[in-house]
Design a protein around this motif. Structure first.
Motif, short mmCIF file in Angstrom:
data_model
loop_
_atom_site.label_atom_id
_atom_site.label_comp_id
_atom_site.label_asym_id
_atom_site.label_seq_id
_atom_site.Cartn_x
_atom_site.Cartn_y
_atom_site.Cartn_z
N ILE A 179 0.83 -1.20 0.00
CA ILE A 179 0.00 0.00 0.00
C ILE A 179 0.87 1.25 0.00
O ILE A 179 0.56 2.24 -0.69
N ALA A 180 1.97 1.23 0.77
CA ALA A 180 2.88 2.37 0.80
C ALA A 180 3.42 2.67 -0.59
O ALA A 180 3.51 3.84 -1.01
N ASN A 181 3.79 1.64 -1.34
CA ASN A 181 4.28 1.84 -2.70
C ASN A 181 3.18 2.37 -3.62
O ASN A 181 3.44 3.20 -4.50
N ALA A 252 6.35 12.00 3.30
CA ALA A 252 7.30 10.94 3.69
C ALA A 252 6.50 9.80 4.32
O ALA A 252 5.71 10.03 5.24
N ILE A 253 6.66 8.60 3.80
CA ILE A 253 5.96 7.43 4.34
C ILE A 253 6.92 6.66 5.24
O ILE A 253 7.95 6.16 4.78
N PHE A 254 6.60 6.60 6.54
CA PHE A 254 7.41 5.89 7.52
C PHE A 254 6.89 4.47 7.59
O PHE A 254 5.88 4.19 8.24
N ASP A 255 7.56 3.57 6.89
CA ASP A 255 7.08 2.20 6.73
C ASP A 255 7.68 1.30 7.80
O ASP A 255 8.84 0.89 7.72
N ALA A 256 6.87 1.01 8.82
CA ALA A 256 7.27 0.12 9.91
C ALA A 256 5.98 -0.45 10.50
O ALA A 256 4.87 -0.06 10.10
N THR A 257 6.11 -1.36 11.47
CA THR A 257 4.90 -1.96 12.05
C THR A 257 4.16 -0.97 12.95
O THR A 257 2.94 -0.91 12.91
N ASN A 258 4.88 -0.24 13.79
CA ASN A 258 4.27 0.78 14.67
C ASN A 258 3.03 0.23 15.37
O ASN A 258 1.97 0.87 15.41
N PHE A 301 -1.69 8.27 10.58
CA PHE A 301 -1.45 6.82 10.59
C PHE A 301 -2.27 6.17 9.47
O PHE A 301 -3.41 6.55 9.22
N ALA A 302 -1.67 5.18 8.82
CA ALA A 302 -2.37 4.38 7.81
C ALA A 302 -2.26 2.92 8.25
O ALA A 302 -1.21 2.29 8.13
N GLU A 303 -3.36 2.40 8.79
CA GLU A 303 -3.37 1.06 9.39
C GLU A 303 -4.02 0.06 8.43
O GLU A 303 -5.05 0.35 7.82
N THR A 304 -3.40 -1.10 8.33
CA THR A 304 -3.98 -2.18 7.52
C THR A 304 -4.25 -3.38 8.42
O THR A 304 -3.38 -3.82 9.17
N PRO A 579 0.82 -8.80 -10.42
CA PRO A 579 1.22 -8.29 -9.11
C PRO A 579 2.29 -9.18 -8.51
O PRO A 579 2.20 -10.41 -8.56
N LYS A 580 3.31 -8.54 -7.94
CA LYS A 580 4.38 -9.31 -7.32
C LYS A 580 5.02 -8.47 -6.23
O LYS A 580 5.40 -7.32 -6.47
N GLY A 581 5.14 -9.07 -5.04
CA GLY A 581 5.80 -8.35 -3.95
C GLY A 581 5.06 -7.07 -3.62
O GLY A 581 3.91 -7.08 -3.20
N TYR A 582 5.73 -5.96 -3.87
CA TYR A 582 5.19 -4.67 -3.49
C TYR A 582 4.73 -3.85 -4.69
O TYR A 582 4.54 -2.65 -4.60
#
Length: 592
Positions: A179-181, A252-258, A301-304, A579-582
């Protein structure tokens, strides 16, 4: 408004209330145009009087406006609006320092030095005594032939909404990076420069620290400290990039689990600290920010959330096994280790709550539910719309250009010509190929065909409705060439030499003449279809035109927008994206 007598007086250079000013260098600025802050801009735009010399804003009007504005607590807004007016009208530089000094003298608790320093922080450029505020000082300001100065779209959005830090939230293998990508690709096409800062990549810089799922256990103090350090480095780089005017970053997208409230509270506090360091009282060049407290940096926050275990397993198999963490590892061992990592995060996972005081978007089960909380402003609205459209479904997308038309054969641009004999041969071969491909798909896969409303497209797909549902929409019509419709490229260059040269260098932003489109115009036209494309859970076959397919291919493959207009997509072949990976990969590219 300017009376006839005032016009004559100004024309003769005898306006008693006006004198030459060293502070305002914009021609046509006269005392009679300034009566109060609300009518200034309209008076300037309505007046068609231009004089060779610059005339001073009369001191009586300035006194009146300053007094009224100061009493309303809007002193700094006036200085800012006056700067905008100078940008909108003046051909020469406008001396902001003189106006600031004169205005601030009306306010007992302020000084010109403070105002100057605040203005400097706001516009990220030096404002020294005696300096002029010109278009050359800011790279994102441009001037058109009429002398009117404007701003880029991203600068306007940043001034209205602030720059944005989007922190992803969710357990591993929930589609956060996918989703971030997708967000990054879409916002970049909208003109909002976006970059991902992945905390995992900072961790992988030191290969010795990774030791399997145990590293991610919350009870592993050493591992927790290292992960926190990596998160701090990633966030620091994200904030630094946002504040660097040379990078032009908007999001800026901070991509971590958070996944914990504690981690998210730390993020909130860090952004607050940055905003406190950047605090200034002057409103922006475009007016107030819509962000809370007029903060320059905003956090969301963007939660999935994904509760379908089968989807989680597919995500792990499709992307995580190719992660650098598991290079050279047996697939079964890698799967076991990654699911153990998920369990370690589950023990401490806390969903985002309203009381955390941060705007958030929550996507549940890839579209089953979308919750947007306090998501104000253009950028967050667009992100919410996009997240609601994205699906983590593994299905192919086929792209093919229409068959050869008579204008293709003659080298002419656009038009609505029929197919040639070669084009008709391709249409028959394409129909047979898609019918054969359809038969090989699993029963639950029901592909749909999208095409344009133009004649050559309709002839290309004729007969396909017996194999797949067909949707014809004019949004997929070829890029509009305006006055260039039907011309050859040599005729276009001869009739519009300057525009042809400009389009050669920048097809992304420069449109065809006479009401034609640029590639950015094309993207905006088909944006709803692109969101439908990523939302579609079934295979899609797009049979359209070169310009349209260039945009679709670039969008899905993450190619920079500026490279899109120059992509080579041959006629009479089919491209399959999976679709593959990200993101997506070009799985097949075969001629017919």
């Amino acid at each position: 408004q300017i009376s006839m007598s005032q016009q004559k007086t100004m024309k003769d250079g005898k306006d008693e209330n006006s004198e030459l000013s060293s502070n305002v260098h914009s021609p046509g600025w006269t005392s009679s145009l300034v009566r109060d802050a609300k009518t200034w801009h309209s008076a300037v735009e309505e007046s068609d009087i231009e004089t060779e010399t610059a005339e001073e804003i009369d001191s009586v009007s300035l006194e009146k406006v300053t007094s009224e504005t100061s009493s309303n607590g809007n002193l700094f807004r006036l200085a800012d609006e006056n700067t905008n007016r100078a940008f909108a009208k003046g051909k020469d530089a406008f001396d902001m320092q003189s106006l600031a000094t004169e205005l601030v003298s009306k306010q007992e608790k302020s000084s010109s030095t403070n105002l100057r320093s605040r203005l400097q922080r706001r516009v990220s450029m030096p404002v020294k005594k005696g300096d002029s505020f010109s278009t050359m000082d800011r790279p994102h300001i441009y001037q058109d032939k009429m002398g009117i100065k404007s701003y880029n779209f991203d600068e306007y959005i940043n001034s209205r909404c602030g720059k944005l830090v989007v922190a992803m939230v969710g357990l591993p293998a929930r589609g956060k990076t996918f989703i971030a990508n997708g967000i990054m690709r879409h916002l970049n096409w909208l003109g909002l420069e976006t970059r991902i800062f992945n905390a995992g990549n900072y961790r992988r810089k030191n290969e010795d620290i990774f030791s399997g799922a145990a590293f991610f256990d919350s009870e592993n103090k050493a591992g927790s400290a290292i992960r926190q350090q990596c998160a701090e480095e990633a966030l620091k780089d994200a904030v630094t990039s946002l504040l660097d005017p040379n990078q032009g970053l908007s999001v800026a997208i901070f991509d971590a689990t958070n996944t914990t409230k504690e981690r998210r509270a730390w993020l909130k506090e860090r952004i607050k600290e940055e905003n406190d360091n950047l605090k200034f009282e002057v409103e922006g060049l475009f007016g107030d920010y819509s962000g809370e407290g007029d903060d320059l940096l905003r956090l969301a926050f963007a939660e999935t959330v994904l509760t379908d275990d089968r989807k989680v397993w597919e995500n792990v198999k499709g992307s995580k096994l190719n992660s650098p963490d598991y290079l050279g590892m047996n697939a079964d061992d890698a799967m076991r280790d990654f699911f153990a990592r998920i369990e370690a995060y589950k023990k401490v996972y806390e969903p985002v709550e309203n009381d955390e005081g941060v705007p958030f978007i929550r996507l549940t089960n890839a579209g089953e539910e979308l919750l947007c909380r306090n998501c104000q402003g253009y950028t967050l609205g667009r992100i919410g719309w996009l997240m609601g459209s994205m699906r983590l479904t593994l299905r192919p997308i086929l792209l093919a250009r229409c068959g050869e038309s008579r204008n293709d054969l003659l080298g002419r641009i656009g038009g609505n010509p029929p197919l040639t004999q070669v084009g008709e041969m391709f249409a028959r071969k394409l129909q047979a190929t898609i019918k054969e491909w359809r038969a090989k798909l699993s029963p639950e896969m029901r592909p749909v065909v999208w095409t344009s409303s133009l004649l050559r497209a309709q002839q290309t797909i004729s007969g396909l409705e017996k194999t797949c549902p067909v949707m014809s929409v004019n949004m997929l019509d070829e890029i509009k060439a305006g006055s260039a419709e039907g011309l050859t490229h040599s005729e276009l260059a001869e009739q519009y030499p300057k525009l042809t040269k400009a389009r050669t260098e920048n097809k992304l932003e420069v449109p065809f003449p006479g009401g034609g489109e640029s590639y950015l115009d094309l993207f905006k036209r088909i944006e709803p279809l692109l969101l439908n494309l990523v939302a579609e859970t079934q295979p899609v076959v797009v049979i359209s035109h070169l310009g349209i397919l260039r945009v679709i291919y670039s969008y899905l493959m993450g190619i920079e927008p500026k490279k899109c207009p120059y992509l080579e997509l041959p006629m009479h072949c089919v491209i399959q994206l999976n679709p593959k990976g990200y993101g997506y990969e070009e799985w097949q590219h075969f001629p017919l």
